[in-house]
Motif scaffolding. Structure first.
Motif, PDB file in Angstrom:
ATOM      1  N   GLU B 146       0.818  -1.200   0.000  1.00 57.41           N
ATOM      2  CA  GLU B 146       0.000   0.000   0.000  1.00 57.41           C
ATOM      3  C   GLU B 146       0.857   1.256   0.000  1.00 57.41           C
ATOM      4  O   GLU B 146       0.485   2.279  -0.580  1.00 57.41           O
ATOM      5  CB  GLU B 146      -0.902   0.008   1.237  1.00 57.41           C
ATOM      6  CG  GLU B 146      -2.013  -1.002   1.209  1.00 57.41           C
ATOM      7  CD  GLU B 146      -3.072  -0.633   0.212  1.00 57.41           C
ATOM      8  OE1 GLU B 146      -3.928   0.200   0.525  1.00 57.41           O
ATOM      9  OE2 GLU B 146      -3.023  -1.194  -0.894  1.00 57.41           O
ATOM     10  N   LEU B 147       1.986   1.211   0.656  1.00 62.73           N
ATOM     11  CA  LEU B 147       2.861   2.373   0.725  1.00 62.73           C
ATOM     12  C   LEU B 147       3.333   2.762  -0.665  1.00 62.73           C
ATOM     13  O   LEU B 147       3.552   3.938  -0.937  1.00 62.73           O
ATOM     14  CB  LEU B 147       4.062   2.068   1.632  1.00 62.73           C
ATOM     15  CG  LEU B 147       4.945   3.259   1.997  1.00 62.73           C
ATOM     16  CD1 LEU B 147       4.119   4.333   2.672  1.00 62.73           C
ATOM     17  CD2 LEU B 147       6.059   2.817   2.914  1.00 62.73           C
ATOM     18  N   ILE B 150       1.039   5.441  -2.545  1.00 60.95           N
ATOM     19  CA  ILE B 150       0.908   6.849  -2.186  1.00 60.95           C
ATOM     20  C   ILE B 150       1.862   7.753  -2.965  1.00 60.95           C
ATOM     21  O   ILE B 150       1.422   8.735  -3.572  1.00 60.95           O
ATOM     22  CB  ILE B 150       1.061   7.017  -0.654  1.00 60.95           C
ATOM     23  CG1 ILE B 150      -0.053   6.232   0.038  1.00 60.95           C
ATOM     24  CG2 ILE B 150       1.017   8.470  -0.260  1.00 60.95           C
ATOM     25  CD1 ILE B 150       0.050   6.197   1.519  1.00 60.95           C
ATOM     26  N   PHE B 153       0.703   7.931  -6.576  1.00 60.54           N
ATOM     27  CA  PHE B 153      -0.467   8.790  -6.725  1.00 60.54           C
ATOM     28  C   PHE B 153      -0.059  10.255  -6.819  1.00 60.54           C
ATOM     29  O   PHE B 153      -0.480  10.985  -7.718  1.00 60.54           O
ATOM     30  CB  PHE B 153      -1.399   8.557  -5.531  1.00 60.54           C
ATOM     31  CG  PHE B 153      -2.546   9.515  -5.411  1.00 60.54           C
ATOM     32  CD1 PHE B 153      -2.592  10.438  -4.379  1.00 60.54           C
ATOM     33  CD2 PHE B 153      -3.582   9.488  -6.306  1.00 60.54           C
ATOM     34  CE1 PHE B 153      -3.656  11.305  -4.245  1.00 60.54           C
ATOM     35  CE2 PHE B 153      -4.662  10.368  -6.193  1.00 60.54           C
ATOM     36  CZ  PHE B 153      -4.686  11.273  -5.145  1.00 60.54           C
ATOM     37  N   PHE B 154       0.805  10.681  -5.908  1.00 56.46           N
ATOM     38  CA  PHE B 154       1.216  12.087  -5.910  1.00 56.46           C
ATOM     39  C   PHE B 154       2.072  12.423  -7.113  1.00 56.46           C
ATOM     40  O   PHE B 154       1.979  13.510  -7.666  1.00 56.46           O
ATOM     41  CB  PHE B 154       1.969  12.419  -4.621  1.00 56.46           C
ATOM     42  CG  PHE B 154       1.069  12.650  -3.446  1.00 56.46           C
ATOM     43  CD1 PHE B 154       0.923  11.695  -2.463  1.00 56.46           C
ATOM     44  CD2 PHE B 154       0.347  13.816  -3.346  1.00 56.46           C
ATOM     45  CE1 PHE B 154       0.077  11.905  -1.391  1.00 56.46           C
ATOM     46  CE2 PHE B 154      -0.499  14.039  -2.279  1.00 56.46           C
ATOM     47  CZ  PHE B 154      -0.641  13.074  -1.303  1.00 56.46           C
ATOM     48  N   GLY B 157      -0.294  12.745 -10.046  1.00 60.35           N
ATOM     49  CA  GLY B 157      -1.251  13.828  -9.924  1.00 60.35           C
ATOM     50  C   GLY B 157      -0.645  15.214  -9.897  1.00 60.35           C
ATOM     51  O   GLY B 157      -1.291  16.185 -10.273  1.00 60.35           O
ATOM     52  N   THR B 158       0.585  15.353  -9.426  1.00 59.36           N
ATOM     53  CA  THR B 158       1.159  16.686  -9.317  1.00 59.36           C
ATOM     54  C   THR B 158       1.985  17.048 -10.539  1.00 59.36           C
ATOM     55  O   THR B 158       1.952  18.177 -10.999  1.00 59.36           O
ATOM     56  CB  THR B 158       2.059  16.777  -8.069  1.00 59.36           C
ATOM     57  OG1 THR B 158       1.422  16.142  -6.983  1.00 59.36           O
ATOM     58  CG2 THR B 158       2.347  18.216  -7.723  1.00 59.36           C
ATOM     59  N   ARG B 165      -5.106  14.723 -12.878  1.00 54.79           N
ATOM     60  CA  ARG B 165      -5.857  14.530 -11.641  1.00 54.79           C
ATOM     61  C   ARG B 165      -6.781  13.325 -11.766  1.00 54.79           C
ATOM     62  O   ARG B 165      -6.840  12.463 -10.887  1.00 54.79           O
ATOM     63  CB  ARG B 165      -6.658  15.793 -11.346  1.00 54.79           C
ATOM     64  CG  ARG B 165      -7.253  15.765  -9.972  1.00 54.79           C
ATOM     65  CD  ARG B 165      -8.154  16.913  -9.739  1.00 54.79           C
ATOM     66  NE  ARG B 165      -9.295  16.452  -8.948  1.00 54.79           N
ATOM     67  CZ  ARG B 165     -10.271  17.219  -8.528  1.00 54.79           C
ATOM     68  NH1 ARG B 165     -10.252  18.486  -8.836  1.00 54.79           N
ATOM     69  NH2 ARG B 165     -11.255  16.729  -7.828  1.00 54.79           N
ATOM     70  N   ALA B 168      -4.762  10.110 -11.895  1.00 56.50           N
ATOM     71  CA  ALA B 168      -4.214   9.705 -10.595  1.00 56.50           C
ATOM     72  C   ALA B 168      -5.287   9.067  -9.732  1.00 56.50           C
ATOM     73  O   ALA B 168      -5.064   8.021  -9.107  1.00 56.50           O
ATOM     74  CB  ALA B 168      -3.610  10.917  -9.885  1.00 56.50           C
ATOM     75  N   ILE B 169      -6.469   9.691  -9.701  1.00 57.71           N
ATOM     76  CA  ILE B 169      -7.540   9.143  -8.867  1.00 57.71           C
ATOM     77  C   ILE B 169      -7.982   7.790  -9.410  1.00 57.71           C
ATOM     78  O   ILE B 169      -8.202   6.830  -8.668  1.00 57.71           O
ATOM     79  CB  ILE B 169      -8.719  10.121  -8.779  1.00 57.71           C
ATOM     80  CG1 ILE B 169      -8.274  11.375  -8.042  1.00 57.71           C
ATOM     81  CG2 ILE B 169      -9.908   9.486  -8.087  1.00 57.71           C
ATOM     82  CD1 ILE B 169      -9.381  12.359  -7.761  1.00 57.71           C
ATOM     83  N   PHE B 172      -5.444   5.208  -8.466  1.00 62.76           N
ATOM     84  CA  PHE B 172      -5.474   4.843  -7.050  1.00 62.76           C
ATOM     85  C   PHE B 172      -6.689   3.986  -6.740  1.00 62.76           C
ATOM     86  O   PHE B 172      -6.572   2.958  -6.068  1.00 62.76           O
ATOM     87  CB  PHE B 172      -5.490   6.114  -6.196  1.00 62.76           C
ATOM     88  CG  PHE B 172      -5.058   5.869  -4.788  1.00 62.76           C
ATOM     89  CD1 PHE B 172      -5.915   5.291  -3.868  1.00 62.76           C
ATOM     90  CD2 PHE B 172      -3.800   6.212  -4.372  1.00 62.76           C
ATOM     91  CE1 PHE B 172      -5.511   5.052  -2.571  1.00 62.76           C
ATOM     92  CE2 PHE B 172      -3.382   5.978  -3.067  1.00 62.76           C
ATOM     93  CZ  PHE B 172      -4.238   5.401  -2.178  1.00 62.76           C
ATOM     94  N   ILE B 173      -7.842   4.397  -7.215  1.00 65.84           N
ATOM     95  CA  ILE B 173      -9.063   3.661  -6.873  1.00 65.84           C
ATOM     96  C   ILE B 173      -9.020   2.254  -7.439  1.00 65.84           C
ATOM     97  O   ILE B 173      -9.361   1.272  -6.779  1.00 65.84           O
ATOM     98  CB  ILE B 173     -10.306   4.405  -7.392  1.00 65.84           C
ATOM     99  CG1 ILE B 173     -10.352   5.792  -6.796  1.00 65.84           C
ATOM    100  CG2 ILE B 173     -11.557   3.613  -7.111  1.00 65.84           C
ATOM    101  CD1 ILE B 173     -11.476   6.046  -5.877  1.00 65.84           C
ATOM    102  N   THR B 177      -8.856  -0.985  -5.100  1.00 65.39           N
ATOM    103  CA  THR B 177      -9.889  -2.028  -5.083  1.00 65.39           C
ATOM    104  C   THR B 177      -9.226  -3.376  -4.949  1.00 65.39           C
ATOM    105  O   THR B 177      -9.617  -4.212  -4.114  1.00 65.39           O
ATOM    106  CB  THR B 177     -10.709  -1.995  -6.383  1.00 65.39           C
ATOM    107  OG1 THR B 177     -11.121  -0.677  -6.634  1.00 65.39           O
ATOM    108  CG2 THR B 177     -11.904  -2.913  -6.284  1.00 65.39           C
ATOM    109  N   LEU B 180      -7.901  -3.792  -1.466  1.00 67.74           N
ATOM    110  CA  LEU B 180      -8.884  -4.086  -0.418  1.00 67.74           C
ATOM    111  C   LEU B 180      -9.350  -5.526  -0.501  1.00 67.74           C
ATOM    112  O   LEU B 180      -9.589  -6.174   0.527  1.00 67.74           O
ATOM    113  CB  LEU B 180     -10.060  -3.116  -0.503  1.00 67.74           C
ATOM    114  CG  LEU B 180      -9.699  -1.721  -0.007  1.00 67.74           C
ATOM    115  CD1 LEU B 180     -10.818  -0.744  -0.293  1.00 67.74           C
ATOM    116  CD2 LEU B 180      -9.430  -1.751   1.486  1.00 67.74           C
TER     117      LEU B 180
END
Lengths: 487, 509
Positions: B146-147, B150, B153-154, B157-158, B165, B168-169, B172-173, B177, B180
């Protein structure tokens, strides 16, 4: 029977200390000017809360449960009391920074209400006598109602306060009605009468069942779970940000612990409690998650998230009921969840409190646009707390969820865990949206953040909470041990 | 077992993560210091990894086949320990990672926007990736898994493109999924294994067939999404295209391998029966992915999207080889995975340089620099050709070796799938050569006198050249790496085969 004053003074000194502090602060304005009174009140409040915290911490070292007349402190309620005191202390200390941009709250009564609310919640945790619990509940609720509405010219705050008052009164009414039925069932007002070899007639059992439903309804009201959760959105939104943070953390910790303590006593008399609590948890998770997706105000978003978090903590209780008899091992996961919830929610609201001024306290999502460029440090902390609320490793939120879920699966509630993970995914969407807003977008030129709020003390507290979030997420062994040893 | 260096693997993780923390303390405006420190940290990690490699060849593994094992108490209440260890597969991936990261840092030297955060995120990504590769405890594995998300993602996205944007979302999603579902699987297996989270212990625990199947679905969801496998791949074209150059290099080059690694480390040892039942459908999906990815890549106009689909096709080949359960094919698939990491890194890096120097992102762009780039940017043309050759599988490159071994070992067992995969090779020649031709050999359309575009500077050559050298080196001398992979994958294949109560279709050599 005479009340054992000396014993209660020793063991329950925090209650006496806080009560004394309230009385001192009430009469303070008579002797010194109001401006001086604010500073002095803050000192009195912080000192009283700190001393109370240390005293209870000292008691927590002893393993035995304490009982003096109708007052009782088990390690579970001691743990919860420590959480409440810690939260109130953080709020009291960071209030200087917050009051710089919210001058209409700069009244000595604020601190008096802070301590009064804490006292009320501690009273709820200190007794098995239902009337005493109710007294504490009302005392705390009163302080919430007033402190939320303290802003003189803010219509939103007045609305929040009135809404909370009316709906909270309804919840308290449920609770009181439940106490009445409890008396009808057992001819006593103390939960102790349910223990051991107590016996009830058939009608008594019937009355007890009704009593529990009503008591639970009252508690569900206060903890903001399905079906009584709608008030949180408006109340969290209208309240001053710092007080929202205070309210959401301390109330959840107290109510969920009281619920747990009650379930401990009731579970041998009432069946199907796991069905009731899993249903409430499932519905709260789904509705809280879905409600949050469309929110455009930060505090409403966090209100929905607090509904989901309360529901996740409730999963532990539901799992404890799932089985032949109440499994006390449910206490540890729930307490750990409350610990991490307190840390991360308080942190999030503290950061938000430093960013708003009186005019912008309604905090639309767009207010945080591009925060990372203008206030990188605060944006970092807010992202850290948001990631923790989402439940991502290596933050505190992950292990909190993990402990609860592991326990729930062990007891057989795999479907509920699967549902909770699914709603975690929904949660990821809006939490990520918040982080994306802060980091990936350019700041709004019309928005200016206050410049004087990042005081050393407030930043120290936020940094402490941030480090705690990471510590709870990377090396949770010691803290898990604390929670599990408080069963 | 080396008793003298019990901290090597922790050191391998600690250097990048500690470096990131150090960088965070530096003042913002010290761009040069930030970059230098980041480079130094990643090179130090490389040095430590080389020492690990050296010691790997001279020490013996422990009873379970792992080297440099570290076992410390972490969260005993949850049955989880700080358990680290590597074998041939993880070491080869670690070497790929520590090799690519310094080069990526060097290639992004000119990053001027929020430099400090950029390099901090790169170092955290490196530390987290190594963490995944060395963990032998399920919970620790999940934490690092999971680490990894992150910083990725940044980064996307940046510093990404116009639609960063959303990409990136979405990334991540989609990945979350899978994660999880993976978490649900971990929770269930924790329950079934009486509280131990140790991967080695879990491999020995006995699960019923239906339990294995369910858990395999849950675990493999996370890994197959990451690879990505066809049908779970829709996040990848957007993300690879929108990511900044460094992001694409690392996402395609390193992170997708983590998915394969998860399958090898977790699914194969723990859920052998489920794999025996389902390896054929997975192979079929992977093969369809090869053809689909190749065909869609052929149709692309945007260069980065083309490479994303090409990546999908190549990872399909890796999955094909892996799930064929033939030991040679599995080793070949592992080798092909390493090759893919190097090749895709080189391709994305080259495309990134192209974009930076000429502004070219699609084939139809008429920038003032387009046209006849082979003449004006000869160095890039040569280096990019090596990468193209490896993608196609020309002999002399690592791509050839990987494809050769994987497909020839798969063919005896599954003729049609191997043939279809070979068709993918032909298609890859089509889209890659046409890509090359359109970028470097196309004459300029409207502009009579195009401005000469600047060729690669020494820094850029220094980042790209080592990768191409590695590609050629591995193509000419693949044996050391192949041996390392074979040593760890052969027992795995044997283990899965031993679970089969039926005789295998072809005897395993």
């Amino acid at each position: 029977m005479t009340f054992p004053w000396q014993d209660s003074l020793y063991w329950f000194s925090p209650l006496w200390i806080l009560a004394g502090a309230v009385l001192m602060m009430l009469s303070l304005s008579t002797f010194i000017s109001r401006d001086r009174a604010v500073t002095v009140s803050r000192w009195i409040a912080s000192l009283a809360l700190a001393v109370a915290f240390l005293k209870y911490l000292h008691h927590w070292q002893f393993n035995a449960d304490i009982a003096v007349a109708h007052l009782a402190l088990a390690r579970t309620t001691l743990f919860a009391s420590l959480l409440v005191l810690f939260s109130s202390l953080c709020v009291s200390l960071s209030s200087t920074a917050f009051l710089r941009t919210h001058p209409s709250l700069k009244k000595p009564e604020l601190y008096m209400l802070l301590v009064l609310g804490t006292l009320g919640l501690l009273m709820m945790l200190s007794s098995g006598h239902l009337l005493f619990v109710f007294l504490g509940l009302e005392m705390a609720s009163l302080s919430f109602y007033i402190s939320i509405g303290m802003r003189t010219e803010d219509r939103l705050a007045h609305e929040a306060s009135l809404k909370y008052y009316l709906l909270g009164a309804l919840g308290s009414a449920f609770f009181l009605y439940g106490i009445a039925y409890f008396y009808a069932a057992t001819s006593s007002l103390s939960l102790v009468s349910l223990e051991g070899g107590a016996s009830l007639s058939v009608t008594g059992l019937r009355y007890l069942q009704v009593s529990f439903v009503l008591l639970a309804a009252g508690m569900v009201f206060k903890a903001a779970l399905f079906p009584f959760y709608f008030w949180t959105l408006d109340v969290y939104q209208g309240a001053p940000t710092l007080l929202t943070g205070w309210m959401s953390t301390v109330v959840k910790a107290t109510i969920l612990t009281v619920l747990l303590m009650s379930v401990r006593k009731f579970s041998q008399w009432i069946g199907n409690l796991d069905l009731l609590f899993s249903g409430i948890a499932a519905a709260s998770l789904i509705l809280g998650g879905l409600l949050a997706v469309g929110q455009s105000y930060v505090k409403r978003l966090l209100a929905c998230s607090s509904i989901s978090h309360a529901a996740t903590a409730l999963i532990a209780i539901a799992a404890g009921c799932h089985g032949a008899s109440w499994d006390n091992a449910a206490t540890g996961p729930m307490l750990y969840y409350l610990l991490t919830y307190t840390v991360m929610t308080l942190g999030a609201f503290l950061v938000l409190g430093l960013l708003t001024s009186e005019r912008s306290d309604d905090l639309p999502l767009s207010y945080l646009r591009g925060l990372a460029k203008k206030r990188p440090q605060l944006a970092f902390y807010l992202s850290l707390f948001t990631l923790s609320l989402a439940g991502l490793p290596p933050t505190a939120g992950f292990f909190a969820k993990y402990t609860v879920f592991i326990y729930a699966i062990e007891k057989g509630l795999t479907w509920l865990v699967a549902l909770a993970l699914a709603t975690t995914l929904i949660g990821l969407y809006y939490y990520l949206k918040l982080i994306a807003l802060m980091y990936f977008e350019d700041p709004d030129t019309t928005v200016t953040y206050p410049t004087n709020t990042e005081t050393t003390l407030a930043m120290f507290i936020i940094a402490f909470l941030g480090i705690a979030t990471l510590a709870l997420g990377i090396m949770p062994q010691q803290y898990l041990h604390w929670a599990l040893s408080s069963q | 077992m080396t008793d003298s260096d019990p901290y090597l693997l922790t050191l391998l993780m600690a250097i990048p993560l500690g470096g990131a923390a150090l960088l965070a303390l530096l003042p913002r405006h010290q761009g040069k210091l930030v970059r230098a420190l980041a480079l130094v940290m990643s090179v130090m990690t490389l040095v430590v990894a080389l020492r690990v490699l050296y010691l790997f060849n001279v020490t013996a593994p422990d009873d379970h086949g792992f080297y440099f094992v570290e076992l410390r108490s972490w969260i005993p209440i949850l049955g989880s320990f700080y358990h680290l260890g590597i074998d041939g597969t993880s070491l080869s991936l670690i070497l790929l990672t520590v090799f690519l990261f310094p080069l990526t840092i060097a290639s992004s030297w000119k990053e001027g926007y929020r430099t400090k955060e950029f390099f901090i995120l790169l170092l955290v990504l490196e530390g987290a990736t190594i963490g995944v590769l060395v963990s032998l405890d399920l919970l620790l594995f999940y934490l690092f898994w999971e680490l990894v998300l992150i910083p990725a993602f940044f980064l996307v996205g940046t510093w990404g493109g116009k639609h960063r944007r959303r990409a990136a979302i979405k990334f991540f999603i989609f990945t979350a999924t899978g994660s999880l579902l993976f978490l649900l699987g971990i929770l269930v297996i924790a329950q079934l294994s009486n509280g131990t989270m140790d991967i080695i212990a879990l491999a020995r625990s006995s699960l019923s067939l239906s339990q294995e199947r369910w858990l395999f679905v849950l675990f493999a969801a996370a890994f197959l999404i990451k690879v990505p496998i066809f049908l779970l791949h829709t996040w990848s074209p957007d993300t690879y295209a929108q990511a900044p150059t460094a992001g694409s290099i690392l996402l395609a080059g390193v992170l997708s391998k983590l998915g394969i690694y998860g399958l090898i480390r977790l699914c194969f040892p723990l859920f052998g029966h489920a794999i025996l039942d389902w390896h054929i459908p997975i192979m079929i999906i992977a093969t369809v992915g090869i053809l689909y990815g190749s065909l869609v890549a052929w149709a692309q106009v945007k260069i980065k999207r083309l490479l994303a689909y090409a990546s999908l096709a190549h990872m399909g080949t890796v999955l094909l080889g892996l799930f064929s359960l033939d030991p040679t094919a599995m080793a070949g698939a592992g080798f092909y995975m390493l090759n893919h990491g190097l090749t895709t890194a080189a391709l994305f890096m080259g495309v990134g340089f192209l974009e930076r120097n000429t502004g070219l992102t699609t084939f139809h762009a008429h920038t003032s620099h387009s046209g006849n780039l082979a003449r004006t940017m000869p160095v890039l043309a040569v280096l990019f050709f090596v990468a193209t050759a490896s993608t196609i599988g020309l002999p002399g490159t690592s791509g050839f070796i990987g494809e050769l071994i994987t497909l020839t070992a798969t063919f005896p067992h599954y003729h049609w799938l191997a043939i279809a995969a070979a068709l993918g090779i032909v298609l890859s020649a089509v889209y890659m050569l046409s890509l090359y031709q359109r970028i470097f050999f196309a004459a300029s359309a409207n502009i009579a006198q195009p401005e000469p575009s600047p060729d690669l500077g020494w820094r850029e050559i220094a980042s790209l050249l080592p990768i191409t050298i590695a590609i050629v080196l591995l193509g000419l001398r693949p044996n050391p790496v192949l041996k390392m992979l074979d040593e760890s994958l052969r027992p795995l294949a044997a283990h899965v085969h031993s679970l089969s109560s039926l005789s295998v279709r072809n005897p395993v050599p």
